[in-house]
Design an enzyme around this catalytic site. Structure first.
Site, PDB file in Angstrom:
ATOM      1  N   HIS A 141     -62.106  69.072  -2.062  1.00  0.00           N
ATOM      2  CA  HIS A 141     -63.136  68.452  -1.237  1.00  0.00           C
ATOM      3  C   HIS A 141     -63.090  69.013   0.188  1.00  0.00           C
ATOM      4  O   HIS A 141     -62.013  69.184   0.763  1.00  0.00           O
ATOM      5  CB  HIS A 141     -62.902  66.939  -1.129  1.00  0.00           C
ATOM      6  N   ASN A 172     -54.242  71.695  -1.203  1.00  0.00           N
ATOM      7  CA  ASN A 172     -55.105  70.538  -1.420  1.00  0.00           C
ATOM      8  C   ASN A 172     -54.316  69.226  -1.412  1.00  0.00           C
ATOM      9  O   ASN A 172     -54.771  68.215  -0.868  1.00  0.00           O
ATOM     10  CB  ASN A 172     -55.844  70.694  -2.752  1.00  0.00           C
TER      11      ASN A 172
END
Length: 291
Positions: A141, A172
């Protein structure tokens, strides 16, 4: 030694001593001028910060602060979502950048986390979730779902692939996640943050994944502005698409540095005098220790 020779030697020594004294005096004067100049520059900068912070109520609105001038060499399709703005690159099948405001109240939202990635229904060039299958990369994201707990649509749209980039799991789930969590704490402290992040697409891209050939960036950036802090402040980060050795501290850079690397221009709605000050900052320790 004759009297004449002795006199000449004494005169020469006297001249050398006089020259040395002049040099010392000149050096002291130069140091004094430089010291005074540095103090004056610091005083002027402090006064400017105080004047700008006093006029924080007159700052441009959220939409203006979120505006980014995208590097003109990059393809761009602008997408305005419920909780974020996206500059999408149709050639790379990922965003150039994603920008959003995070307020203190929004960090307290109660919307349940959406967990299903999906193709963006409005963008033909959107990647598909299965482009990432068996590649070793996470669907990373840019705007995190955790910042959109205040609205169900905003939450769902963070799982559109137009908000996603291929990220190494070590990044991440490591430093990138750590910075997201810190941003929520900083937003609670400073009442609001303006955040922009994305891949560094000015680097030479050598790896692609999936049938859509989604570009794999070698670096990611994030810039953060605290517009209502007194004095206002900003900071940038550049991470390798790998484990960030040393965590967040080594990744902290100025916004100016991020602009130089990406070719984007951030926070353009602010006065030039204020941009010059806050975009040169990179004091992670200050951000991390302020109450």
């Amino acid at each position: 030694m004759t009297k004449r020779k002795r006199y000449r030697r004494q005169a020469a020594c006297a001249n050398k001593n006089t020259l040395l004294r002049y040099m010392i005096v000149a050096f002291v004067l130069l140091v004094g001028v430089k010291f005074a100049s540095d103090i004056r520059a610091r005083d002027e900068e402090r006064a400017l910060r105080e004047r700008e912070s006093e006029t924080a109520f007159a700052l441009p609105g959220k939409d203006s602060l979120l505006h980014v001038v995208t590097n003109p060499v990059l393809d761009q399709l602008m997408l305005n979502r419920t909780g974020m703005s996206i500059s999408f690159n149709r050639q790379m099948h990922e965003p150039n950048w994603v920008a959003w405001e995070l307020t203190a109240d929004e960090t307290k939202g109660s919307i349940k986390r959406e967990s299903k990635f999906s193709t963006d229904p409005d963008v033909e060039a959107s990647a598909d979730p299965w482009d990432y299958n068996y590649t070793g990369f996470d669907r990373g994201h840019m705007a995190p779902a955790g910042d959109m707990k205040w609205d169900a649509d905003a939450m769902r749209e963070t799982f559109y692939m137009t908000n996603i980039c291929p990220q190494a799991k070590a990044l991440n789930t490591g430093a990138w996640k750590n910075l997201e969590e810190r941003c929520r704490r900083w937003a609670q402290r400073d009442s609001s943050l303006i955040i922009v992040c994305g891949p560094v697409l000015t680097d030479t891209i050598t790896e692609f994944i999936g049938d859509n050939r989604v570009a794999v960036p070698s670096r990611f950036f994030k810039v953060i502005l605290a517009p209502y802090a007194k004095p206002m402040r900003a900071i940038g980060f550049i991470f390798p698409n790998a484990k960030a050795i040393g965590g967040l501290q080594p990744a902290a850079v100025s916004v100016d540095s991020v602009e130089s690397v990406t070719g984007h221009d951030f926070f353009t709605a602010l006065p030039d005098s204020l941009q010059k000050i806050i975009e040169a900052q990179s004091d992670f320790h200050l951000w991390n220790t302020l109450k």
